[in-house]
Design an enzyme around this catalytic site. Structure first.
Site, mmCIF file in Angstrom:
data_model
loop_
_atom_site.group_PDB
_atom_site.id
_atom_site.type_symbol
_atom_site.label_atom_id
_atom_site.label_comp_id
_atom_site.label_asym_id
_atom_site.label_seq_id
_atom_site.Cartn_x
_atom_site.Cartn_y
_atom_site.Cartn_z
ATOM 1 N N LYS A 44 61.160 -41.099 43.609
ATOM 2 C CA LYS A 44 62.088 -40.004 43.335
ATOM 3 C C LYS A 44 63.317 -40.018 44.251
ATOM 4 O O LYS A 44 64.290 -39.328 43.982
ATOM 5 C CB LYS A 44 61.363 -38.661 43.396
HETATM 6 C C1 LIG Z 1 53.751 -38.776 42.042
HETATM 7 C C2 LIG Z 1 54.568 -38.705 40.802
HETATM 8 N N1 LIG Z 1 54.176 -39.410 39.736
HETATM 9 C C3 LIG Z 1 54.856 -39.349 38.574
HETATM 10 C C4 LIG Z 1 55.988 -38.568 38.434
HETATM 11 C C5 LIG Z 1 56.697 -38.516 37.099
HETATM 12 O O1 LIG Z 1 58.003 -39.090 37.151
HETATM 13 P P1 LIG Z 1 59.171 -38.510 36.280
HETATM 14 O O2 LIG Z 1 59.429 -37.105 36.725
HETATM 15 O O3 LIG Z 1 60.336 -39.402 36.514
HETATM 16 O O4 LIG Z 1 58.736 -38.512 34.842
HETATM 17 C C6 LIG Z 1 56.437 -37.835 39.533
HETATM 18 C C7 LIG Z 1 57.596 -36.958 39.431
HETATM 19 O O5 LIG Z 1 57.848 -36.107 40.254
HETATM 20 C C8 LIG Z 1 55.722 -37.908 40.751
HETATM 21 O O6 LIG Z 1 56.109 -37.216 41.833
#
Ligand SMILES: Cc1ncc(COP(=O)(O)O)c(C=O)c1O
Length: 327
Positions: A44
């Site tokens: 992120k």
């Molecule tokens: C640990 C984790 N996995 C998966 C995701 C999902 O990613 P996205 O928000 O880009 O779909 C996030 C998003 O905050 C995350 O923090």
């Protein structure tokens, strides 16, 4: 000399690492994009910096301003790193469901964190979405980054994660497997990869209790499918604007238990100490293993680091309490 001017220059260009043990019965090559190598320990960081850069360019974020976001932790970490370097203040709203470590870490690096109730509708004034929106309205010179609907989120992955995967696999990637929350990672990365090769299959990983899989399959916002779940960081109870479902080929749901157990196996068997969603991601791929052929090259996205989950999936007592491990 090789000197970075500040920590933000270390975001991205994370390694792609072959999985050798857990996936040995799958005919394809399975690679993990291990994004805990980012300075904030998650993928992120990429979109947090991009949201700030775009807001600065558009004049929405001015010198000395306050960044407001609802975040389970990882986006907040990326935002606060960038804010510290660039001179902004951060206020984050999160929920009781998220690991306490995540909020503590955000506070340690200078953010103000407001913890809100978990099981309320997004439009309830107590929800972490509503509190963030209200604060952005009330605080002068504040900007609500809004990772859900701010398309700079997926743009970050279109510009960095996608090209990195294409180059690291020399264009040979055939499948992308990615947990989906805001949809930014999967949509942005897929937009780039499918532009290069429309045959690349993109599989989203979702939690049971999330609205997304049913919405993908039927186009219906069926709230009867929505219930609380333990998996963290992915799945949603609405459809954020960062999703473009036309770039996704399949949604696969993974149970909280299977995701947690797989994350622990990844640590013990592959030496990669990853977060909960990495376990769910690999578990989802194993559920779909029959669809793969020997010549396929699969990339799983491992979003974050295991240190944020030491009180949960990496704690035996917690696992036993959830019924995920027997005594
Ligand atoms: C640990 C984790 N996995 C998966 C995701 C999902 O990613 P996205 O928000 O880009 O779909 C996030 C998003 O905050 C995350 O923090």
């Amino acid at each position: 000399m090789d000197i970075k001017n500040n920590v933000l220059e270390t975001i991205g260009n994370t390694p792609l690492i072959r999985l050798n043990k857990i996936t040995k019965d799958i005919p394809a090559q399975v690679l993990a994009k291990v994004d805990y190598f980012n300075p904030g320990n998650s993928i992120k960081d990429r979109m947090a910096l991009k949201m700030i850069e775009v807001a600065e360019r558009e004049g929405k974020l001015k010198p000395g301003g306050t960044i407001i976001e609802c975040t389970s932790g990882n986006t907040g970490m990326g935002l606060v790193l960038a804010a510290t370097v660039k001179g902004y203040k951060c206020i984050f709203t999160t929920t009781y469901k998220q690991s306490k470590e995540k909020a503590d870490i955000l506070r340690a690096v200078g953010a103000e964190v407001i913890v809100c109730p978990t099981n309320v509708a997004p439009d309830d004034p107590r929800s972490y979405y509503a509190v963030a929106t209200r604060l952005a309205r009330e605080i002068p010179n504040a900007f609500h980054t809004n990772q859900y609907d701010n398309l700079a989120n997926r743009l970050a992955h279109y510009e960095s994660t996608g090209p990195e995967l294409w180059n690291q696999t020399d264009g040979k990637i055939t499948h992308l497997v990615c947990p989906a929350g805001t949809g930014g990672t999967i949509t942005g990365t897929s937009m780039f990869l499918k532009q290069k090769n429309p045959n690349i299959q993109v599989w989203a990983i979702d939690a049971f209790g999330s609205l997304l899989t049913h919405y993908f399959n039927t186009g219906l916002m069926d709230m009867t499918k929505v219930h609380p779940y333990m998996s963290e960081g992915f799945g949603e109870d609405f459809v954020p604007q960062n999703f473009d479902m036309s770039y996704i080929d399949h949604f696969e749901q993974v149970t909280d238990k299977d995701g947690a157990i797989m994350a622990r196996r990844i640590a013990k068997e592959e030496g990669l100490f990853c977060g909960y969603s990495a376990g769910s991601c690999l578990q989802g791929l194993l559920q779909l293993g029959e669809r793969l052929k020997a010549e396929d090259m699969v990339v799983c996205i491992f979003h974050d680091h295991g240190s944020r989950y030491v009180g949960k999936i990496y704690n035996d007592n917690w696992m036993i309490e959830q019924g995920f491990l027997s005594k």
